[in-house]
Design a protein around this motif. Structure first.
Motif, mmCIF file in Angstrom:
data_model
loop_
_atom_site.group_PDB
_atom_site.id
_atom_site.type_symbol
_atom_site.label_atom_id
_atom_site.label_comp_id
_atom_site.label_asym_id
_atom_site.label_seq_id
_atom_site.Cartn_x
_atom_site.Cartn_y
_atom_site.Cartn_z
ATOM 1 N N PRO A 17 27.836 -32.058 -31.582
ATOM 2 C CA PRO A 17 26.886 -31.572 -30.559
ATOM 3 C C PRO A 17 27.481 -30.474 -29.678
ATOM 4 O O PRO A 17 26.809 -29.487 -29.372
ATOM 5 N N LYS A 18 28.756 -30.635 -29.274
ATOM 6 C CA LYS A 18 29.394 -29.612 -28.446
ATOM 7 C C LYS A 18 29.587 -28.318 -29.226
ATOM 8 O O LYS A 18 29.416 -27.223 -28.683
ATOM 9 N N ARG A 26 27.932 -22.665 -30.353
ATOM 10 C CA ARG A 26 27.427 -21.663 -31.281
ATOM 11 C C ARG A 26 26.124 -21.033 -30.765
ATOM 12 O O ARG A 26 25.899 -19.824 -30.957
ATOM 13 N N GLU A 27 25.295 -21.842 -30.159
ATOM 14 C CA GLU A 27 24.057 -21.293 -29.617
ATOM 15 C C GLU A 27 24.329 -20.411 -28.398
ATOM 16 O O GLU A 27 23.690 -19.381 -28.198
ATOM 17 N N ARG A 28 25.319 -20.819 -27.601
ATOM 18 C CA ARG A 28 25.620 -20.076 -26.375
ATOM 19 C C ARG A 28 26.283 -18.733 -26.674
ATOM 20 O O ARG A 28 26.006 -17.727 -26.005
ATOM 21 N N TYR A 29 27.178 -18.721 -27.702
ATOM 22 C CA TYR A 29 27.928 -17.500 -28.004
ATOM 23 C C TYR A 29 27.555 -16.943 -29.380
ATOM 24 O O TYR A 29 28.393 -16.407 -30.092
ATOM 25 N N ASP A 47 28.537 -13.310 -29.778
ATOM 26 C CA ASP A 47 29.919 -12.915 -29.480
ATOM 27 C C ASP A 47 30.871 -13.800 -30.273
ATOM 28 O O ASP A 47 31.275 -14.873 -29.811
ATOM 29 N N GLN A 48 31.203 -13.350 -31.488
ATOM 30 C CA GLN A 48 32.010 -14.173 -32.391
ATOM 31 C C GLN A 48 33.405 -14.419 -31.831
ATOM 32 O O GLN A 48 33.958 -15.511 -31.965
ATOM 33 N N MET A 49 34.001 -13.414 -31.183
ATOM 34 C CA MET A 49 35.356 -13.581 -30.650
ATOM 35 C C MET A 49 35.376 -14.632 -29.547
ATOM 36 O O MET A 49 36.265 -15.505 -29.517
ATOM 37 N N ALA A 50 34.403 -14.561 -28.664
ATOM 38 C CA ALA A 50 34.333 -15.558 -27.592
ATOM 39 C C ALA A 50 34.087 -16.951 -28.170
ATOM 40 O O ALA A 50 34.648 -17.951 -27.691
#
Length: 584
Positions: free
Chosen positions: A395-396, A401-404, A407-410
């Protein structure tokens, strides 16, 4: 088990199975090794022309050979060992199948023979025996209890003799002696060679070497028939040569070997040659040894040299026994355990011991799988713990993944931070799988190259663990009398490959992948079907191993999961909120 990791490991195993040795560097065979010093004077008759036809139309006189594991005969014309049949091996598992023939006379369909003899030094004029020399024998049969001595007088004062003995298996002892009754010393080069008068169909591809082979100065050389045809250099048509002390050389098939073994303290030149260039693949291949220094026989004296000839099955324990008792260097390398022999050979040793204890190679494979599972159990426990933590983090991870998502690096930095915070190593679950891939490859190699697996039965319809399952779904398991594999090899699907596919499907159901997208889900659903057809043409012993391995893996996972559940304290359900009191 994380299904993605399982699929990756299985796919890697398939890649290893199909193309592993294609990506390994092959030995580079020079046409002639220039650094190898030639004999003191190359014998005029060395090596390798085929014999002229017999001067008589009558059958050549022969000495019968009858030992515990072989029978055949020795040709007195030319003193050739050219007729040998193995008593304990048949060509197929069918009833009434012919016995395997390892040596066959010239003029037959597959001529394969062994010769020993002498050659003159440069400028020498001693009459030496040749391919048409008619020898006399002191006995009419060769047995384990009674050697045979062949004799020939050249009429110039020299008497040549060859004494041949055989043990209870496939090893011949050969003593070549020259008695000089003349008034001058004579110098001769003793030689021995294996001759093959046809080009066989090579069945092993890159998995097993077939063709010329030698070990000289503890260095293995494996050449191809093609390299001999292309590399033959006139006038002797030698394609490869190497000088050294002792060793062995011959021509090997997948399961059989004909080899000559010189006296191990003698200086010799090993050679590969091909006669008949320009005749396509119908020429003659010769592999053997010639002494580098001539054998000098004083006037009124005699001199002899000893050697051995092996013609039979490449049974690993027997080769190792000869290596020890006769001091033949690296004789076990006649069996092509490959570049990873340091692992393949010990695994075979364990399998062979288990087979001796259990009396069945299929049961030995199953017992070996149990040993592997027990060995990897601590790693498997860590693997399942790691995968359990990964599932808890899903879940985390999904939220990150949804939040970033832009921005793959972040995202990568946040994921690494999450793994570090939770004490999770996402790669730890792959380690046991990666460790099992070499075991998978070595098992496949052992099943494919060792004669101990050949025609080894299991239970039911499996009569040869080194061959694919003979049953076929597309004939309704024998109810329809036709062979669909003639149309396509894909139309061969036996019961054991089907069982493998079912165990693979059950393993996937036991370990669903909740994060896979619909495309991935569909791909995973087809994986058991794809691998079922892939395994259908593999050795049935390997399929049985993988079925059993899948079942044990599921049982192992269930056991570890139960232990984890017991060791993890139960989380109490959240308390129900109290409802406010109702006003009266």
């Amino acid at each position: 088990m994380d299904i993605k990791r399982f699929m990756v490991a299985t796919a890697l195993s398939a890649v290893v199975l199909v193309g592993f040795e294609y990506f390994l560097p092959q030995q580079n065979h020079k046409t002639v090794e220039q650094q190898a010093p030639a004999p003191e004077a190359p014998p005029a008759s060395t090596p390798v022309t085929a014999a002229a036809p017999s001067a008589s139309d009558q059958p050549d006189p022969r000495v019968a050979i009858d030992a515990d594991r072989v029978h055949g005969s020795l040709d007195l014309r030319g003193a050739r060992l050219d007729d040998l049949v193995l008593k304990n091996y048949h060509e197929t598992v069918q009833n009434g199948s012919p016995l395997v023939r390892v040596l066959e006379p010239r003029g037959q369909e597959q001529p394969n023979l062994v010769e020993v003899g002498w050659a003159n030094v440069s400028g020498g004029h001693v009459a030496v025996p040749d391919a048409n020399t008619l020898w006399t024998a002191d006995h009419d049969s060769l047995t384990q209890a009674r050697p045979v001595t062949l004799s020939w007088d050249n009429g110039q004062g020299q008497v040549f003799s060859i004494t041949v003995a055989i043990d209870q298996n496939y090893m011949f002892s050969v003593t070549q002696k020259v008695t000089n009754h003349g008034g001058e010393p004579v110098s001769l080069y003793p030689f021995s060679r294996v001759e093959r008068g046809y080009t066989p169909v090579e069945t092993g591809g890159y998995l097993v070497h077939e063709g010329p082979i030698s070990v000289i100065d503890h260095r293995l050389d494996e050449s191809s028939y093609k390299s001999l045809r292309k590399g033959a250099v006139p006038p002797g048509n030698i394609a490869w040569t190497k000088a050294g002390q002792g060793g062995w050389a011959g021509i090997t098939d997948k399961y059989w070997l004909a080899a000559v073994i010189p006296q191990q303290d003698s200086d010799v030149a090993g050679t590969y040659a091909y006669q008949g260039a320009g005749n396509g693949d119908k020429g003659t291949y010769d592999v053997g040894f010639t002494a580098r220094a001539p054998l000098v026989v004083a006037a009124g004296g005699e001199a002899s040299t000893a050697s051995h000839v092996f013609a039979g099955a490449k049974e690993v324990p027997l080769l190792e026994k000869y290596e020890s008792s006769l001091h033949i260097p690296d004789f076990w390398k006649a069996v092509d355990f490959g570049w990873f022999a340091f692992l393949t050979r010990p695994i075979f040793t364990v399998l062979d011991w288990l087979n001796t204890m259990l009396g069945n190679f299929g049961l030995a494979l199953m017992a070996f799988t149990l040993l592997v599972k027990a060995l990897f159990f601590p790693l498997a426990t860590k693997q399942f713990h790691s995968m359990g933590k990964m599932r808890q983090l899903q879940p985390k991870i999904k939220a990150l993944r949804e939040r970033y998502k832009d921005d793959q690096m972040a995202l990568n930095q946040q994921m690494i931070g999450l793994y570090k915070q939770e004490g999770v190593n996402p790669a730890s679950g792959c380690l046991p799988m990666l460790l099992q891939i070499p075991v998978f490859w070595c098992l496949y190699k052992d099943l494919y190259v060792t004669i101990e697996m050949r025609h080894a039965p299991f239970f039911g319809w499996i009569h040869d663990l080194s061959a694919f399952d003979p049953t076929n779904l597309f004939t309704l398991f024998g109810l329809i009398p036709w062979n669909p594999s003639v149309i396509s090899p894909m139309l061969q699907l036996g019961l054991w490959p089907i069982a493998f596919g079912l165990t693979m499907f059950a393993q996937m159901r036991l370990n669903p992948t909740p994060t896979a997208d619909p495309a991935q889900q569909k791909m995973f659903q087809f994986m058991p079907i794809i691998f079922t057809f892939f395994m259908a043409r593999q050795p049935s012993g390997l399929v049985i191993y993988y079925c059993w391995n899948n079942l044990l893996t599921m049982a192992q996972q269930t056991l570890i999961q139960r232990r984890m559940n017991k060791s993890t304290p139960a989380v109490p359900p959240p308390a129900k909120p109290r409802l406010p009191a109702r006003k009266k």
